[in-house]
Design a protein around this motif. Structure first.
Motif, PDB file in Angstrom:
ATOM      1  N   LYS A  16       0.812  -1.417   0.032  1.00 19.86           N
ATOM      2  CA  LYS A  16       0.025  -0.069   0.066  1.00 19.86           C
ATOM      3  C   LYS A  16       0.924   1.250  -0.113  1.00 19.86           C
ATOM      4  CE  LYS A  16      -3.879   2.083   2.419  1.00 19.86           C
ATOM      5  NZ  LYS A  16      -4.804   2.224   3.520  1.00 19.86           N
ATOM      6  N   SER A  17       2.078   1.219   0.682  1.00 17.00           N
ATOM      7  CA  SER A  17       2.907   2.434   0.721  1.00 17.00           C
ATOM      8  C   SER A  17       3.901   2.562  -0.341  1.00 17.00           C
ATOM      9  CB  SER A  17       3.401   2.369   2.339  1.00 17.00           C
ATOM     10  OG  SER A  17       4.639   1.466   2.354  1.00 17.00           O
ATOM     11  N   LEU A  18       3.792   1.580  -1.185  1.00 22.55           N
ATOM     12  CA  LEU A  18       4.840   1.249  -2.324  1.00 22.55           C
ATOM     13  C   LEU A  18       6.130   1.293  -1.962  1.00 22.55           C
ATOM     14  CD1 LEU A  18       2.659   3.519  -5.015  1.00 22.55           C
ATOM     15  CD2 LEU A  18       2.849   1.024  -4.653  1.00 22.55           C
ATOM     16  N   ASN A  19       6.483   0.695  -0.929  1.00 22.97           N
ATOM     17  CA  ASN A  19       7.670   0.523  -0.354  1.00 22.97           C
ATOM     18  C   ASN A  19       8.505  -0.683  -0.648  1.00 22.97           C
ATOM     19  OD1 ASN A  19      10.200   0.192   1.611  1.00 22.97           O
ATOM     20  ND2 ASN A  19       9.320   1.894   2.620  1.00 22.97           N
ATOM     21  N   VAL A  20       9.478  -0.829  -1.629  1.00 22.32           N
ATOM     22  CA  VAL A  20      10.019  -2.106  -2.147  1.00 22.32           C
ATOM     23  C   VAL A  20      10.784  -2.575  -1.019  1.00 22.32           C
ATOM     24  CG1 VAL A  20      11.566  -3.038  -3.787  1.00 22.32           C
ATOM     25  CG2 VAL A  20       9.969  -1.127  -4.456  1.00 22.32           C
ATOM     26  N   ASP A  21      11.381  -1.834  -0.224  1.00 26.63           N
ATOM     27  CA  ASP A  21      12.531  -2.416   0.637  1.00 26.63           C
ATOM     28  C   ASP A  21      11.656  -3.087   1.844  1.00 26.63           C
ATOM     29  OD1 ASP A  21      14.831  -1.344  -0.615  1.00 26.63           O
ATOM     30  OD2 ASP A  21      14.643   0.391   0.652  1.00 26.63           O
ATOM     31  N   LYS A  22      10.483  -2.656   2.286  1.00 26.57           N
ATOM     32  CA  LYS A  22       9.511  -2.959   3.324  1.00 26.57           C
ATOM     33  C   LYS A  22       8.837  -4.361   2.646  1.00 26.57           C
ATOM     34  CE  LYS A  22       8.843   0.799   6.306  1.00 26.57           C
ATOM     35  NZ  LYS A  22       7.732   1.427   7.074  1.00 26.57           N
ATOM     36  N   VAL A  23       8.598  -4.359   1.573  1.00 29.01           N
ATOM     37  CA  VAL A  23       7.909  -5.621   0.840  1.00 29.01           C
ATOM     38  C   VAL A  23       9.154  -6.895   0.904  1.00 29.01           C
ATOM     39  CG1 VAL A  23       7.437  -6.671  -1.246  1.00 29.01           C
ATOM     40  CG2 VAL A  23       6.511  -4.386  -0.823  1.00 29.01           C
ATOM     41  N   GLU A  24      10.310  -6.415   0.658  1.00 27.93           N
ATOM     42  CA  GLU A  24      11.392  -7.380   0.657  1.00 27.93           C
ATOM     43  C   GLU A  24      11.809  -7.831   2.202  1.00 27.93           C
ATOM     44  OE1 GLU A  24      14.399  -5.481  -1.428  1.00 27.93           O
ATOM     45  OE2 GLU A  24      13.946  -6.215  -3.606  1.00 27.93           O
ATOM     46  N   GLU A  25      11.555  -6.935   3.118  1.00 23.00           N
ATOM     47  CA  GLU A  25      11.968  -7.267   4.535  1.00 23.00           C
ATOM     48  C   GLU A  25      10.734  -8.273   5.040  1.00 23.00           C
ATOM     49  OE1 GLU A  25      11.680  -4.838   8.652  1.00 23.00           O
ATOM     50  OE2 GLU A  25      12.470  -3.808   7.106  1.00 23.00           O
ATOM     51  N   ALA A  26       9.379  -7.972   4.471  1.00 23.59           N
ATOM     52  CA  ALA A  26       8.121  -8.699   4.763  1.00 23.59           C
ATOM     53  C   ALA A  26       8.559 -10.141   4.567  1.00 23.59           C
ATOM     54  CB  ALA A  26       6.958  -8.177   4.511  1.00 23.59           C
ATOM     55  N   ILE A  27       8.825 -10.208   3.259  1.00 25.93           N
ATOM     56  CA  ILE A  27       8.924 -11.538   2.715  1.00 25.93           C
ATOM     57  C   ILE A  27      10.073 -12.174   3.524  1.00 25.93           C
ATOM     58  CG2 ILE A  27       9.687 -12.646   0.551  1.00 25.93           C
ATOM     59  CD1 ILE A  27       8.208 -10.569  -1.138  1.00 25.93           C
ATOM     60  N   LYS A  28      11.163 -11.601   3.539  1.00 29.87           N
ATOM     61  CA  LYS A  28      12.418 -12.080   4.327  1.00 29.87           C
ATOM     62  C   LYS A  28      11.900 -12.789   5.646  1.00 29.87           C
ATOM     63  CE  LYS A  28      16.816 -11.113   6.314  1.00 29.87           C
ATOM     64  NZ  LYS A  28      17.740  -9.894   6.684  1.00 29.87           N
ATOM     65  N   SER A  52       3.009  -0.724  -9.227  1.00 32.93           N
ATOM     66  CA  SER A  52       4.413  -0.692  -9.022  1.00 32.93           C
ATOM     67  C   SER A  52       4.757  -2.050  -9.687  1.00 32.93           C
ATOM     68  CB  SER A  52       4.735  -0.610  -7.607  1.00 32.93           C
ATOM     69  OG  SER A  52       6.339  -1.016  -7.661  1.00 32.93           O
ATOM     70  N   THR A  53       5.729  -1.828 -10.876  1.00 30.45           N
ATOM     71  CA  THR A  53       6.255  -2.933 -11.576  1.00 30.45           C
ATOM     72  C   THR A  53       7.443  -3.629 -10.820  1.00 30.45           C
ATOM     73  OG1 THR A  53       7.340  -1.557 -12.990  1.00 30.45           O
ATOM     74  CG2 THR A  53       5.432  -2.122 -13.767  1.00 30.45           C
ATOM     75  N   GLU A  54       7.949  -2.697  -9.991  1.00 24.16           N
ATOM     76  CA  GLU A  54       9.264  -3.078  -9.165  1.00 24.16           C
ATOM     77  C   GLU A  54       8.844  -3.977  -8.026  1.00 24.16           C
ATOM     78  OE1 GLU A  54      12.912  -1.049  -6.921  1.00 24.16           O
ATOM     79  OE2 GLU A  54      11.114   0.282  -7.560  1.00 24.16           O
ATOM     80  N   ILE A  55       7.681  -3.831  -7.664  1.00 27.11           N
ATOM     81  CA  ILE A  55       7.081  -4.570  -6.354  1.00 27.11           C
ATOM     82  C   ILE A  55       6.593  -5.885  -6.955  1.00 27.11           C
ATOM     83  CG2 ILE A  55       5.438  -4.985  -4.488  1.00 27.11           C
ATOM     84  CD1 ILE A  55       5.844  -2.060  -4.016  1.00 27.11           C
TER      85      ILE A  55
END
Length: 158
Positions: A16-28, A52-55
């Motif tokens: 929702k916040s379009l934060n790629v780093d936080k997406v990766e952290e949550a997956i980790k 977001s194509t990056e996410i």
């Protein structure tokens, strides 16, 4: 969120916040990339609201389910043709149908997303598919005033 752990809840928040780093952290932290939220959407489907194509690439790289993502993308159009290509290249079904029989092409044509329609057509979308309204993508586009989109579809009718 129904039946999701804290990391998965963080994944939806990060999307929702379009934060790629936080997406990766949550997956980790063991977020389930295929969990469903209270709207019965997976993270990939939810992402299509934002585009977001990056996410999307991060989720795809972690084996996120693609079912429904192209339909959601067609409905919102976020990420344009780049998102369409990304989903198709990852294995999304160009002719997947909603419960009402609508395909991504029907949805995108009905909203005038010509760039998305072009990619779907190039990927082999069925130009003659009809949904509950019993109308084709071309007729739907014309009826809603998207003549450029309808003319493009006409080029693929064979």
């Amino acid at each position: 969120m129904s039946n999701v752990n804290e990391s998965t809840s963080q994944l939806f928040d990060a999307i929702k916040s379009l934060n790629v780093d936080k997406v990766e952290e949550a997956i980790k932290n063991r977020a389930d990339v295929n969990a469903k939220d209270y709207h019965n959407q997976t993270p990939m489907e939810y992402l299509m609201t934002f585009g977001s194509t990056e996410i999307a690439e991060v989720l795809i790289n972690h084996q996120a389910e693609l079912k429904g993502a192209l339909l959601e993308h067609a409905a919102f159009g976020r990420g344009g043709s780049k998102m369409t290509k990304l989903l198709l290249n990852a294995g999304a079904d160009v002719n997947e149908k909603t419960y009402g029989g609508y395909t991504p092409l029907l949805i995108a044509a009905g909203r005038g997303y010509t760039d998305v329609v072009k990619v779907l057509l190039e990927a082999g979308a069925d130009v003659f598919a009809v949904g509950e309204s019993n109308t084709t993508a071309k007729n739907l586009a014309y009826s809603r005033g998207y003549s450029e989109t309808a003319k493009l579809i006409t080029q693929y009718e064979k």
